[in-house]
Design an enzyme around this catalytic site. Structure first.
Site, short mmCIF file in Angstrom:
data_model
loop_
_atom_site.label_atom_id
_atom_site.label_comp_id
_atom_site.label_asym_id
_atom_site.label_seq_id
_atom_site.Cartn_x
_atom_site.Cartn_y
_atom_site.Cartn_z
N ASP A 117 -0.45 41.63 -7.11
CA ASP A 117 0.47 40.73 -6.42
C ASP A 117 -0.32 39.49 -5.99
OD1 ASP A 117 2.88 39.94 -5.01
OD2 ASP A 117 1.83 40.42 -3.16
N SER A 118 0.41 38.49 -5.55
CA SER A 118 -0.24 37.28 -5.04
C SER A 118 -0.95 37.56 -3.71
CB SER A 118 0.81 36.19 -4.83
OG SER A 118 1.87 36.68 -4.02
N CYS B 62 4.26 41.42 -8.06
CA CYS B 62 4.70 40.10 -7.60
C CYS B 62 5.93 39.68 -8.40
CB CYS B 62 3.58 39.10 -7.78
SG CYS B 62 4.04 37.45 -7.26
N GLU C 15 5.39 37.14 7.18
CA GLU C 15 3.93 37.16 7.37
C GLU C 15 3.53 36.80 8.80
OE1 GLU C 15 1.52 35.67 4.23
OE2 GLU C 15 2.41 37.15 2.88
N CYS D 288 11.92 39.49 -4.16
CA CYS D 288 10.60 39.06 -3.68
C CYS D 288 10.01 40.23 -2.90
CB CYS D 288 10.75 37.84 -2.78
SG CYS D 288 9.22 37.36 -1.94
N HIS E 107 8.50 40.50 -0.20
CA HIS E 107 8.65 40.53 1.26
C HIS E 107 10.07 40.82 1.74
CE1 HIS E 107 4.87 38.52 0.68
NE2 HIS E 107 4.69 38.26 1.96
N1 DGL Z 1 4.66 38.07 -3.89
C1 DGL Z 1 5.53 36.92 -4.03
C2 DGL Z 1 6.81 37.36 -4.76
O1 DGL Z 1 7.15 38.52 -4.78
C3 DGL Z 1 5.87 36.31 -2.69
C4 DGL Z 1 4.71 35.60 -2.03
C5 DGL Z 1 4.24 34.40 -2.83
O2 DGL Z 1 4.95 33.36 -2.88
O3 DGL Z 1 3.18 34.51 -3.43
O4 DGL Z 1 7.50 36.55 -5.31
#
Ligand code: DGL
Length: 276
Positions: free
Chosen positions: A9-10, A72, A152, A184, A186
């Protein structure tokens, strides 16, 4: 068969996907990479996210992974198709297709909502996946860029969250959707707030759940499912996390996403990452 699954993931958000994997595939060891030095991906271009994804997959391959899961949603939406040909023979799953399949299955009216980062929504990947399965569907998508910083910052409820949720979700409710993809990492954390703005019969689709079930199916089909069963106490040790920035803050904040303590986090140095 007892090799790990590589998940990336990011940043921390992908731990919501790991949480679903721990529930549905408790015997599978996981190596996770969170690109905390380069987060967010949600505002970046396809070219950049594809390059980052390729680098991370090459890094994870050093751990002899049997499958890659792109947790991600932004990377799944923008980079999956481009990285696949680079890694022949390595199963790489994203979160978009499993979520689209579930949404089409759950929706009776075929009026389906999708929310995600700006890059995810402008990629049109969820829309294409849904139309591919159900050409008569109507997809209503909306970028919700304020959700990630709110989560966050530890904001899960309260007047600010309620106002932002209403701003993003009410227009979708007015379109009379009957399924909404939380596109997403989150967003499942805000699911209760989102639910408050929608009529009760709208199904909320969590791509993490669907991806874990899909990975379970694929591993079984490929004869790659773990053969060793792990006891409850051994399970925590089966998750190894690597990050590209500070390990301590990942460990602290990540527990909220994972819903349990994170046993092992290591910061990967740039040289090590680039040498992969
Ligand atoms: N993990 C990213 C997603 O699921 C969200 C956070 C980001 O923008 O990197 O799209």
């Amino acid at each position: 068969m007892n090799r790990p699954i590589g998940v990336f993931d990011s940043g921390l958000g992908g731990l919501t996907v790991v949480k679903a994997f721990l529930r549905h595939l408790p015997d599978e060891p996981i190596v996770y990479f969170g690109d905390t030095a380069r987060v967010p991906y949600g505002t970046k271009s396809k070219e950049t996210i594809t390059r980052f994804s390729g680098e991370i997959i090459r890094f994870l391959k050093k751990y002899d992974v049997k499958m890659i899961v792109i947790a991600c949603h932004t990377a799944s939406a923008l980079a999956l198709d481009s990285v696949l040909p680079e890694f022949p023979g390595l199963p790489i799953l994203g979160v978009v297709d499993p979520a689209a399949r579930k949404a089409v299955k759950m929706s009776k009216t075929k009026r389906i909502g999708v929310i995600g980062t700006r890059s995810t929504i402008s990629s049109g990947s969820f829309d294409r996946a849904i139309y591919g399965l159900e050409p008569d569907a109507r997809v209503f998508s909306k970028a919700c860029p304020l959700f990630v910083p709110l989560v966050e910052e530890g904001r899960r409820s309260g007047p600010i969250v309620d106002a932002v949720v209403r701003e993003y979700i009410e227009p979708l409710a007015q379109e009379k959707i009957d399924a909404l993809i939380l596109g997403c990492t989150h967003y499942p954390i805000l699911a209760d707030r989102i639910r408050e703005v929608l009529p009760e019969d709208v199904a909320l689709i969590d791509p993490a759940e669907e991806s874990a079930l899909s990975a379970k199916f694929v591993l079984k089909e490929l004869g790659l499912a773990a053969t060793q069963s792990t006891s409850e106490s051994e399970r925590a040790a089966q998750l190894k996390c690597f990050v590209s920035d500070d390990a301590a803050s990942f460990k602290r904040l990540g527990e909220v996403f994972l819903g349990q303590a994170i046993p092992y986090v290591e910061r990967v140095l740039d040289e090590e990452f680039q040498a992969a």
